[in-house]
Design an enzyme around this catalytic site. Structure first.
Site, PDB file in Angstrom:
ATOM      1  N   GLU A 133       0.787  -1.205   0.035  1.00 17.47           N
ATOM      2  CA  GLU A 133       0.041  -0.236   0.074  1.00 17.47           C
ATOM      3  C   GLU A 133       0.848   1.278  -0.018  1.00 17.47           C
ATOM      4  OE1 GLU A 133      -3.245   2.286   2.595  1.00 17.47           O
ATOM      5  OE2 GLU A 133      -2.881   0.306   3.096  1.00 17.47           O
ATOM      6  N   LYS A 181      -8.547 -14.763  16.537  1.00 17.50           N
ATOM      7  CA  LYS A 181      -8.747 -14.497  15.039  1.00 17.50           C
ATOM      8  C   LYS A 181     -10.063 -13.744  14.670  1.00 17.50           C
ATOM      9  CE  LYS A 181      -4.869 -16.869  13.675  1.00 17.50           C
ATOM     10  NZ  LYS A 181      -4.855 -17.672  14.861  1.00 17.50           N
ATOM     11  N   ASP A 238       1.620 -13.978  12.945  1.00 14.48           N
ATOM     12  CA  ASP A 238       0.623 -14.365  12.146  1.00 14.48           C
ATOM     13  C   ASP A 238      -0.294 -13.139  11.805  1.00 14.48           C
ATOM     14  OD1 ASP A 238      -1.849 -15.670  11.364  1.00 14.48           O
ATOM     15  OD2 ASP A 238      -1.909 -17.072  13.206  1.00 14.48           O
ATOM     16  N   HIS A 285      -2.629  10.187  -1.229  1.00 16.81           N
ATOM     17  CA  HIS A 285      -2.595   8.664  -2.023  1.00 16.81           C
ATOM     18  C   HIS A 285      -2.641   8.888  -3.335  1.00 16.81           C
ATOM     19  CE1 HIS A 285      -4.224   7.440   1.991  1.00 16.81           C
ATOM     20  NE2 HIS A 285      -4.086   6.200   1.367  1.00 16.81           N
TER      21      HIS A 285
END
Length: 428
Positions: A119, A250, A324, A415
């Site tokens: 990104e 998660k 993770d 951006h």
């Protein structure tokens, strides 16, 4: 505003412009053709097994080289304990954010932080926030609590049996701790709670896990606890599951938000008004105004916590440093707060209650991920608590930078400029 019926109708019309309803139905029909060959080799990275997997794929030579060139093919043994059905590796660009000055109980000094991301504008944004924090004398980032949770559940015959079973568990806590301790030298079962729902009993088991993130460690320990219960409980459950979805593993949950799963960190900084103007191109009052409005927006959306983009910091750092990435789902829950103090300066803080990180085990042993930890001086034993404090400080830098960009009108411009390749990053 268009109704749901209008939006669905427009979607269906667009869909049917490309294919008829009959073609769609035919594409969804069951096919009786044979299933394609099974992928060979499991966790093996032997050359013949890797070649067997590649033989299944219809892919060009250049694409294959991108995933596995000769050098990568010779070094796949590094990954054998971390992947199954391996065919190569994926390269993600790594940039440095910082320097970020941190004053913590475990992390202390100026850190250059590796962030792996595709990104554009992300690393630049975190560097800007880090610079503002460092020029203000650094941020305080403190580990408040830690504990990795597993929540096994047991099915009893009746609610009465569930109550008696719960009492047995309370009376035999030391036995359960001993059962867990036999599975690991690095973790301890530090707290045992429970929730009763009808004839189901959920145990809430919190562990310390040393310098590992510890999810595998606590799973193995919890399995041992469950087996001990099934063998010795006077009210024997009919069945159990080693994880019954109460832990927050998660996923973003209110439970993890008000307790801890992983490491809970809070970080703060006070930025003088002139520094806010020079580096963030806005004012403390405007930052506070935006924060108040964004907090109400988050409440309306049903957000767990109020923050801008913790996930950006954590995902990029996790990928770079062998954590993770799926744990970003729970780690990115938290709170950001901006206040203007009596001097007109900005007080900013973040609190993240469920940072799941480690500096040993898992992906931290892989060559490039270990190297990224070494950049920060956080590879190996005795470093996990410091890494958590770095995560908190990095999240604070990102919250300052993105909020300032939204306040100053630079958000879209940054951006457009960086993500579309229309100019070099300004040096200031």
């Amino acid at each position: 505003m268009a109704s749901s019926e209008d939006r669905i109708g427009k979607f269906l019309r667009r869909l049917l412009q490309r294919r008829s309803a009959l073609e769609i139905v035919q594409s969804l029909a069951r096919e009786e053709r044979p299933i394609r060959p099974r992928i060979p080799g499991g966790s093996s990275v032997a050359r013949e097994d890797v070649e067997g997997r590649w033989s299944l794929l219809d892919i060009g030579a250049s694409s294959r080289r991108a995933l596995m060139n000769r050098e990568q093919g010779e070094n796949l043994t590094f990954y054998q304990q971390n992947i199954e059905n391996c065919i190569g590796t994926v390269k993600v660009p790594v940039g440095l954010a910082g320097p970020l000055r941190i004053r913590g109980m475990f992390a202390s000094g100026d850190y250059y932080i590796p962030l792996a991301t595709t990104e554009a504008a992300l690393v630049a944004s975190y560097s800007r926030g880090a610079r503002a924090i460092s020029e203000a004398g650094g941020c305080v980032s403190i580990l408040l609590h830690e504990g990795m949770r597993r929540t096994p559940a047991f099915a009893l015959r009746t609610l009465i049996d569930a109550g008696l079973f719960a009492v047995w568990c309370v009376e035999h806590c030391e036995e359960l701790r001993a059962a867990a301790a036999r599975t690991t030298r690095h973790g301890d079962l530090i707290d045992i709670g429970m929730a009763v729902e009808g004839n189901h009993v959920y145990l809430i088991l919190d562990y310390t896990t040393g310098d590992a993130s510890g999810q595998n460690m606590v799973t193995i320990a919890t399995e041992a606890v469950c087996k001990h219960i099934m063998e010795h409980a006077t009210i024997r459950p009919e069945s159990f599951f080693v994880e019954a979805n109460l832990s927050g593993d998660k996923k973003a949950t209110a439970h993890s938000f008000v307790t801890v799963r992983g490491k809970k960190v809070s970080a703060e900084v006070t930025l003088p008004a002139d520094l806010v103007a020079a580096r963030l191109h806005t004012t403390p009052r405007e930052l506070e105004r935006y924060w108040k409005m964004s907090a109400i927006g988050a409440i309306q959306s049903g957000s767990i916590g109020v923050q801008g983009h913790f996930a950006n910091a954590l995902a990029a750092l996790y990928i770079a440093c062998g954590q993770d990435p799926a744990c970003v789902a729970e780690s990115a829950v938290g709170v950001t707060r901006f206040d203007v103090n009596d001097n007109g300066d900005l007080y900013a803080c973040v609190t993240l209650p469920s940072i799941v990180v480690g500096t040993v085990g898992g992906g931290t042993v892989l060559p490039s991920q270990h190297a990224c930890l070494e950049i920060m001086g956080l590879a190996g034993k005795g470093k996990a608590q410091a890494l958590a404090e770095v995560c908190g400080a990095l999240a604070l830098a990102g919250e300052l930078s993105i909020t300032a960009a939204l306040c100053s009108g630079d958000f879209t411009h940054a951006h457009h400029k960086l993500a579309r390749g229309n100019g070099a990053l300004a040096r200031d």
